[in-house]
Design a protein around this motif. Structure first.
Motif, mmCIF file in Angstrom:
data_model
loop_
_atom_site.group_PDB
_atom_site.id
_atom_site.type_symbol
_atom_site.label_atom_id
_atom_site.label_comp_id
_atom_site.label_asym_id
_atom_site.label_seq_id
_atom_site.Cartn_x
_atom_site.Cartn_y
_atom_site.Cartn_z
ATOM 1 N N VAL A 137 6.852 23.734 -1.813
ATOM 2 C CA VAL A 137 5.427 23.901 -1.999
ATOM 3 C C VAL A 137 5.255 22.143 -2.030
ATOM 4 C CG1 VAL A 137 3.140 24.187 -3.271
ATOM 5 C CG2 VAL A 137 4.679 25.733 -2.916
ATOM 6 N N TRP A 138 5.971 21.397 -2.865
ATOM 7 C CA TRP A 138 5.605 19.998 -2.913
ATOM 8 C C TRP A 138 6.136 19.335 -1.646
ATOM 9 C CZ3 TRP A 138 9.234 19.788 -7.932
ATOM 10 C CH2 TRP A 138 8.562 20.210 -9.037
ATOM 11 N N SER A 139 7.106 19.667 -0.862
ATOM 12 C CA SER A 139 7.441 19.166 0.675
ATOM 13 C C SER A 139 6.420 19.267 1.187
ATOM 14 C CB SER A 139 8.890 19.892 0.700
ATOM 15 O OG SER A 139 9.723 19.432 -0.063
ATOM 16 N N SER A 140 5.750 20.374 1.608
ATOM 17 C CA SER A 140 5.042 20.686 2.609
ATOM 18 C C SER A 140 3.692 19.926 2.419
ATOM 19 C CB SER A 140 4.503 22.125 2.713
ATOM 20 O OG SER A 140 3.982 22.689 1.626
ATOM 21 N N GLU A 141 3.211 19.690 1.140
ATOM 22 C CA GLU A 141 2.142 19.195 0.680
ATOM 23 C C GLU A 141 2.398 17.474 0.972
ATOM 24 O OE1 GLU A 141 1.186 19.784 -3.408
ATOM 25 O OE2 GLU A 141 0.254 21.722 -2.886
ATOM 26 N N LEU A 142 3.442 16.966 0.566
ATOM 27 C CA LEU A 142 3.699 15.540 0.467
ATOM 28 C C LEU A 142 3.769 15.395 2.198
ATOM 29 C CD1 LEU A 142 6.143 15.033 -2.454
ATOM 30 C CD2 LEU A 142 3.520 14.149 -2.188
ATOM 31 N N GLU A 143 4.489 16.325 2.905
ATOM 32 C CA GLU A 143 4.662 15.789 4.419
ATOM 33 C C GLU A 143 3.192 15.778 5.180
ATOM 34 O OE1 GLU A 143 7.604 18.766 5.797
ATOM 35 O OE2 GLU A 143 9.280 17.690 4.621
ATOM 36 N N GLY A 144 2.472 16.773 4.519
ATOM 37 C CA GLY A 144 1.214 16.793 5.145
ATOM 38 C C GLY A 144 0.215 15.536 5.132
ATOM 39 N N MET A 145 0.437 14.901 3.515
ATOM 40 C CA MET A 145 -0.068 13.723 3.516
ATOM 41 C C MET A 145 0.344 12.564 4.293
ATOM 42 S SD MET A 145 -0.475 14.227 -0.797
ATOM 43 C CE MET A 145 -1.539 12.602 -1.108
ATOM 44 N N VAL A 146 1.746 12.676 4.352
ATOM 45 C CA VAL A 146 2.408 11.391 5.135
ATOM 46 C C VAL A 146 2.024 11.598 6.558
ATOM 47 C CG1 VAL A 146 4.537 10.716 6.265
ATOM 48 C CG2 VAL A 146 4.330 11.158 3.705
ATOM 49 N N SER A 147 1.640 12.610 7.130
ATOM 50 C CA SER A 147 1.238 12.892 8.467
ATOM 51 C C SER A 147 -0.248 12.386 8.788
ATOM 52 C CB SER A 147 1.679 14.168 9.187
ATOM 53 O OG SER A 147 0.692 15.264 8.322
ATOM 54 N N ARG A 148 -0.890 12.826 7.585
ATOM 55 C CA ARG A 148 -2.418 12.549 7.640
ATOM 56 C C ARG A 148 -2.738 10.880 7.258
ATOM 57 N NH1 ARG A 148 -3.056 17.188 4.205
ATOM 58 N NH2 ARG A 148 -3.860 15.594 2.587
ATOM 59 N N PHE A 149 -2.048 10.335 6.483
ATOM 60 C CA PHE A 149 -2.305 8.901 6.206
ATOM 61 C C PHE A 149 -1.210 7.880 6.676
ATOM 62 C CE2 PHE A 149 -4.197 11.293 2.625
ATOM 63 C CZ PHE A 149 -5.561 10.726 2.535
ATOM 64 N N GLY A 150 -0.278 8.464 7.525
ATOM 65 C CA GLY A 150 0.582 7.524 8.229
ATOM 66 C C GLY A 150 -0.001 6.772 9.208
ATOM 67 N N VAL A 151 -1.019 7.366 9.948
ATOM 68 C CA VAL A 151 -1.736 6.499 11.001
ATOM 69 C C VAL A 151 -2.581 5.406 10.581
ATOM 70 C CG1 VAL A 151 -1.900 8.681 12.554
ATOM 71 C CG2 VAL A 151 -3.774 8.197 11.111
ATOM 72 N N PHE A 152 -2.733 5.422 9.240
ATOM 73 C CA PHE A 152 -3.524 4.362 8.542
ATOM 74 C C PHE A 152 -2.623 3.134 8.002
ATOM 75 C CE2 PHE A 152 -6.533 7.790 8.303
ATOM 76 C CZ PHE A 152 -7.185 7.407 9.096
ATOM 77 N N ALA A 153 -1.298 3.338 8.091
ATOM 78 C CA ALA A 153 -0.209 2.549 7.531
ATOM 79 C C ALA A 153 -0.171 1.060 8.383
ATOM 80 C CB ALA A 153 1.034 3.208 7.326
ATOM 81 N N VAL A 154 0.031 0.071 7.697
ATOM 82 C CA VAL A 154 0.427 -1.253 8.744
ATOM 83 C C VAL A 154 1.263 -2.003 7.740
ATOM 84 C CG1 VAL A 154 -2.073 -1.432 9.545
ATOM 85 C CG2 VAL A 154 -1.706 -2.357 7.411
ATOM 86 N N GLU A 155 2.083 -2.590 8.632
ATOM 87 C CA GLU A 155 3.005 -3.412 7.909
ATOM 88 C C GLU A 155 2.367 -4.145 6.849
ATOM 89 O OE1 GLU A 155 6.851 -5.998 9.037
ATOM 90 O OE2 GLU A 155 6.014 -4.812 10.416
ATOM 91 N N ASP A 156 3.091 -4.403 5.504
ATOM 92 C CA ASP A 156 2.557 -5.464 4.395
ATOM 93 C C ASP A 156 3.013 -6.808 4.618
ATOM 94 O OD1 ASP A 156 1.809 -6.495 2.139
ATOM 95 O OD2 ASP A 156 2.305 -4.842 0.897
#
Length: 197
Positions: free
Chosen positions: A150-169
């Protein structure tokens, strides 16, 4: 980076080493008690000995010590058949014979039996603790395993949703951070985070 599994491994290795040493010490002392009982008692009915058997049940897999009293059936002309009777360790000290040839070493045999019963109690307590620990760990692993999917699917979903908003620090080479401005803009436009823009 801190890794929990490395800490757990280190703690378990330390605990396992301590348990092994304790178990070896107890079993060696039990063997010495067996040798002393063999030496101090005459070979007559009533002598107490230690036997080791393979336990068919529970936590105490492997060889387990138990106490026996040697007995003899009496027949005519002094001939008899020897047999062993298992005795409970709870009252084992009281079973020490005090008559006949046993009288000469009865105090030493009593002392050996006191130490031996304490060692057998400690051995049983150690096995009980190990059994309780392994049962607890098994339950924990089963529960965490069920939740992990359950944790894996929730976390992977968050990564795919928010990954597009990631920029290099820029402050930390190789690290990423959320571009909060883009995230706010997406929210203002009513877009779900991670939806195609």
């Amino acid at each position: 980076m801190y890794m929990l599994h490395e800490e757990i491994k280190g703690r378990l290795e330390t605990a396992l080493s301590a348990l092994e040493l304790e178990a070896q010490s107890i079993d060696q002392h039990i063997s010495v008690c067996g040798q002393l009982l063999d030496l101090l008692q005459p070979r007559e009915p009533g002598r107490i000995e230690i036997r080791w058997w393979i336990s068919p049940r529970g936590v105490a897999r492997g060889r387990a010590p138990y106490l026996v009293e040697l007995r003899s059936t009496r027949r005519e002309r002094g001939l008899g058949h020897w047999y062993q009777k298992k005795i409970p360790r709870k009252n084992a000290v009281r079973r020490v014979k005090e008559r006949g040839d046993f009288v000469h070493t009865r105090e030493q045999v009593r002392k050996v039996m006191e130490v031996l019963t304490e060692l057998l109690d400690r051995r049983e307590a150690l096995l009980r603790q190990v059994g309780g620990f392994t049962t607890s760990v098994s339950r924990l692993v089963k529960t965490n395993g069920e939740k992990a999917s359950v944790w894996s699917s929730e976390l992977e979903g968050m990564v795919s949703r928010f990954g597009v908003f990631a920029v290099e620090d820029e402050r930390v080479p190789g690290a990423f951070r959320l571009d909060l401005d883009r995230l706010r803009m997406a929210a203002l436009q009513g877009e779900e985070p991670g939806a195609a823009s």
